[in-house]
Write a protein that holds these residues in place. Structure first.
Motif, PDB file in Angstrom:
ATOM      1  N   GLN A  50      18.224   2.782 -33.461  1.00  0.00           N
ATOM      2  CA  GLN A  50      19.141   3.831 -33.017  1.00  0.00           C
ATOM      3  C   GLN A  50      18.612   5.217 -33.371  1.00  0.00           C
ATOM      4  O   GLN A  50      18.754   6.164 -32.578  1.00  0.00           O
ATOM      5  CB  GLN A  50      20.518   3.605 -33.641  1.00  0.00           C
ATOM      6  N   LEU A  51      18.010   5.350 -34.546  1.00  0.00           N
ATOM      7  CA  LEU A  51      17.407   6.633 -34.923  1.00  0.00           C
ATOM      8  C   LEU A  51      16.314   7.035 -33.945  1.00  0.00           C
ATOM      9  O   LEU A  51      16.213   8.200 -33.538  1.00  0.00           O
ATOM     10  CB  LEU A  51      16.834   6.551 -36.339  1.00  0.00           C
ATOM     11  N   THR A  52      15.481   6.061 -33.569  1.00  0.00           N
ATOM     12  CA  THR A  52      14.406   6.343 -32.618  1.00  0.00           C
ATOM     13  C   THR A  52      14.976   6.777 -31.274  1.00  0.00           C
ATOM     14  O   THR A  52      14.517   7.757 -30.671  1.00  0.00           O
ATOM     15  CB  THR A  52      13.525   5.093 -32.430  1.00  0.00           C
ATOM     16  N   GLU A  53      15.991   6.067 -30.785  1.00  0.00           N
ATOM     17  CA  GLU A  53      16.588   6.397 -29.489  1.00  0.00           C
ATOM     18  C   GLU A  53      17.217   7.784 -29.508  1.00  0.00           C
ATOM     19  O   GLU A  53      17.048   8.573 -28.566  1.00  0.00           O
ATOM     20  CB  GLU A  53      17.639   5.344 -29.124  1.00  0.00           C
ATOM     21  N   SER A 293       5.931   0.214 -37.607  1.00  0.00           N
ATOM     22  CA  SER A 293       5.332   1.030 -38.668  1.00  0.00           C
ATOM     23  C   SER A 293       6.247   2.198 -39.037  1.00  0.00           C
ATOM     24  O   SER A 293       6.341   2.582 -40.208  1.00  0.00           O
ATOM     25  CB  SER A 293       3.963   1.550 -38.232  1.00  0.00           C
ATOM     26  N   LEU A 294       6.931   2.752 -38.022  1.00  0.00           N
ATOM     27  CA  LEU A 294       7.854   3.855 -38.282  1.00  0.00           C
ATOM     28  C   LEU A 294       9.031   3.379 -39.130  1.00  0.00           C
ATOM     29  O   LEU A 294       9.520   4.119 -39.988  1.00  0.00           O
ATOM     30  CB  LEU A 294       8.342   4.448 -36.953  1.00  0.00           C
ATOM     31  N   LEU A 295       9.481   2.143 -38.905  1.00  0.00           N
ATOM     32  CA  LEU A 295      10.537   1.577 -39.743  1.00  0.00           C
ATOM     33  C   LEU A 295      10.083   1.525 -41.203  1.00  0.00           C
ATOM     34  O   LEU A 295      10.830   1.907 -42.115  1.00  0.00           O
ATOM     35  CB  LEU A 295      10.910   0.179 -39.247  1.00  0.00           C
ATOM     36  N   ALA A 296       8.856   1.065 -41.426  1.00  0.00           N
ATOM     37  CA  ALA A 296       8.323   1.017 -42.791  1.00  0.00           C
ATOM     38  C   ALA A 296       8.256   2.419 -43.397  1.00  0.00           C
ATOM     39  O   ALA A 296       8.569   2.630 -44.573  1.00  0.00           O
ATOM     40  CB  ALA A 296       6.942   0.366 -42.789  1.00  0.00           C
ATOM     41  N   TYR A 324       5.659  16.289 -41.072  1.00  0.00           N
ATOM     42  CA  TYR A 324       4.940  16.273 -39.800  1.00  0.00           C
ATOM     43  C   TYR A 324       5.660  15.382 -38.778  1.00  0.00           C
ATOM     44  O   TYR A 324       6.278  14.372 -39.139  1.00  0.00           O
ATOM     45  CB  TYR A 324       3.507  15.779 -39.992  1.00  0.00           C
ATOM     46  N   ALA A 325       5.569  15.765 -37.518  1.00  0.00           N
ATOM     47  CA  ALA A 325       6.203  14.996 -36.443  1.00  0.00           C
ATOM     48  C   ALA A 325       5.483  13.658 -36.252  1.00  0.00           C
ATOM     49  O   ALA A 325       4.335  13.483 -36.678  1.00  0.00           O
ATOM     50  CB  ALA A 325       6.186  15.796 -35.148  1.00  0.00           C
ATOM     51  N   VAL A 326       6.175  12.729 -35.598  1.00  0.00           N
ATOM     52  CA  VAL A 326       5.625  11.397 -35.338  1.00  0.00           C
ATOM     53  C   VAL A 326       5.602  11.150 -33.832  1.00  0.00           C
ATOM     54  O   VAL A 326       6.615  11.313 -33.148  1.00  0.00           O
ATOM     55  CB  VAL A 326       6.459  10.300 -36.027  1.00  0.00           C
ATOM     56  N   ALA A 327       4.444  10.758 -33.315  1.00  0.00           N
ATOM     57  CA  ALA A 327       4.315  10.312 -31.922  1.00  0.00           C
ATOM     58  C   ALA A 327       4.392   8.783 -31.942  1.00  0.00           C
ATOM     59  O   ALA A 327       3.548   8.136 -32.549  1.00  0.00           O
ATOM     60  CB  ALA A 327       2.996  10.780 -31.323  1.00  0.00           C
ATOM     61  N   GLU A 328       5.404   8.238 -31.286  1.00  0.00           N
ATOM     62  CA  GLU A 328       5.614   6.792 -31.311  1.00  0.00           C
ATOM     63  C   GLU A 328       4.879   6.141 -30.141  1.00  0.00           C
ATOM     64  O   GLU A 328       5.262   6.283 -28.988  1.00  0.00           O
ATOM     65  CB  GLU A 328       7.106   6.481 -31.254  1.00  0.00           C
ATOM     66  N   ASN A 329       3.821   5.448 -30.449  1.00  0.00           N
ATOM     67  CA  ASN A 329       2.964   4.803 -29.445  1.00  0.00           C
ATOM     68  C   ASN A 329       3.013   3.299 -29.685  1.00  0.00           C
ATOM     69  O   ASN A 329       2.473   2.798 -30.672  1.00  0.00           O
ATOM     70  CB  ASN A 329       1.532   5.339 -29.584  1.00  0.00           C
ATOM     71  N   GLU A 330       3.651   2.567 -28.779  1.00  0.00           N
ATOM     72  CA  GLU A 330       3.852   1.131 -28.988  1.00  0.00           C
ATOM     73  C   GLU A 330       2.571   0.316 -28.830  1.00  0.00           C
ATOM     74  O   GLU A 330       2.582  -0.884 -29.080  1.00  0.00           O
ATOM     75  CB  GLU A 330       4.939   0.604 -28.039  1.00  0.00           C
TER      76      GLU A 330
END
Length: 405
Positions: A50-53, A293-296, A324-330
């Motif tokens: 939910q945080l990611t969304e 990885s973002l969850l961790a 720093y910002a995070v780019a989420e790349n699956e």
């Protein structure tokens, strides 16, 4: 739908509330006895999604507001070419299309490889891909007219020093120069429509083509730019060699690899990764990782007990991990993935990695192979290149781990 600043504020408030729930659930998970951990871990993972969304939704709304404020584009100079191309798509009429594509300054088009899509449609396809492909959003993207693009780089520096005003000037050393160039590949898509759809005057054929091709191209491009081996496809940044040596010591065609001493992500790993990148590159730098990885990373706390990931609650402020910002790349590997590829990268991807689009997306119309469907076999040339290996750092783990994050 009208979008304003208040919409972003409402999403930010929801993001704040979900983050408080996430922290509470994760703190309970850390303090829980063994038999309670499974249920709490599931709750934490749900809140992580939910945080990611919400974080992504906030970014999308901010981008849409920026688009609304931009002045409208002028009328396309290749409108005649576009009209003729639309007639070709709908009815297969080719008359005059070759001359029109030449007049509209299309380059790099194989005479026997179909017709070049109009420049406006070409741009729309590339814009749609930018929205779908994370690597296109984070890296430098160039449009070129030839596959022979090359860049001369200084691999070893030159001798230099200080001298007095009247001192004799010694000869400087000869610079060690090298040539870097993109690794190219040709990607294809083949969307189909019925002739009935094409005959319908209300059917937006250009929008159909853009949507279908962007969906077909997007996932393949994301994989190629991240992991691609360079065989008939672009070479991904994780496919380049890596070394534990610093910028001054290693081959500049390799990325620096920071190896963690354990199999699980720790706060110190992120700090070490950040400061392995020299200060000039840290402006504009981002983390890149997948959702697991973002969850961790979201579970990590600093020495004062504060969560290292913090949601962006102000308009225009992204969510930050250790600042720093995070780019989420699956397409990034999971932590513990047995491929040996790095699950987390950090750097200035605009400086570090280039993506190239060659002008001249081509299309062949095929009304015969799958009647009553009409196929649109479409190809485009795309390339990629590691531009500056000092701008991107990798984090890997010394042991593989199957443990859940």
């Amino acid at each position: 739908m009208s979008i304003d600043r208040q919409d972003v504020v409402q999403v930010a408030d929801e993001l704040k509330n979900r983050f408080e729930e996430f922290k509470s659930a994760n703190d309970k998970r850390l303090d829980a006895i063994t038999h309670e951990k499974t249920a709490l871990a599931g709750q934490v993972e749900k809140l992580n999604n939910q945080l990611t969304e919400l974080s992504n939704l906030k970014s999308v709304l901010e981008q849409e507001i920026a688009e609304i404020k931009r002045p409208a584009r002028g009328k396309s100079v290749d409108s005649e070419h576009k009209a003729a191309f639309s007639n070709f798509i709908r009815k297969g009429v080719e008359q005059g299309l070759t001359e029109l594509q030449q007049k509209s300054m299309q380059v790099g088009v194989d005479a026997d490889g179909g017709y070049a899509v109009p420049m406006e449609l070409n741009t729309d396809i590339l814009s749609a891909l930018r929205d779908e492909v994370v690597m296109r959003q984070e890296c430098t993207v160039m449009t070129v007219g030839t596959p022979d693009w090359k860049r001369l780089v200084n691999e070893g520096g030159i001798a230099s020093g200080w001298v007095g005003e009247t001192d004799e000037r010694p000869e400087t050393g000869t610079p060690k120069l090298g040539v870097i160039s993109p690794v190219w590949g040709e990607i294809y898509g083949n969307p189909h429509a019925t002739q009935t759809m094409l005959d319908d005057a209300l059917f937006n054929v250009e929008s159909f083509i853009v949507n279908e091709l962007s969906q077909e191209f997007a996932e393949k491009e994301e994989i190629a730019f991240t992991l691609g081996d360079g065989d008939k496809k672009p070479k991904g940044f994780l496919a380049y060699g890596c070394s534990t040596k610093s910028d001054k010591e290693r081959d500049l065609r390799q990325l620096q690899n920071i190896v963690a001493s354990a199999s699980d992500l720790a706060a110190d790993n992120l700090v070490e990764l950040i400061y392995s990148l020299r200060k000039p590159y840290r402006a504009g730098a981002k983390f890149m990782m997948n959702n697991q990885s973002l969850l961790a990373a979201r579970k990590l706390k600093d020495a004062q007990g504060n969560y290292m990931w913090q949601p962006g609650l102000q308009v225009g402020q992204p969510s930050l991990l250790a600042g720093y910002a995070v780019a989420e790349n699956e397409q990034m590997p999971d932590i513990g993935d047995e491929s040996g590829k790095s699950p987390i990268a950090f750097g200035n991807f605009k400086r570090g990695f280039y993506i190239f689009d060659r002008i001249g997306i081509r299309m062949l119309r095929d009304p015969y192979s799958k009647k009553p469907f009409v196929g649109f076999y479409t190809t485009k040339r795309v390339g990629s290149m590691l531009n500056d290996s000092c701008a991107i750092k990798l984090l890997t783990f010394s042991k593989t781990s199957k443990k859940s994050v």
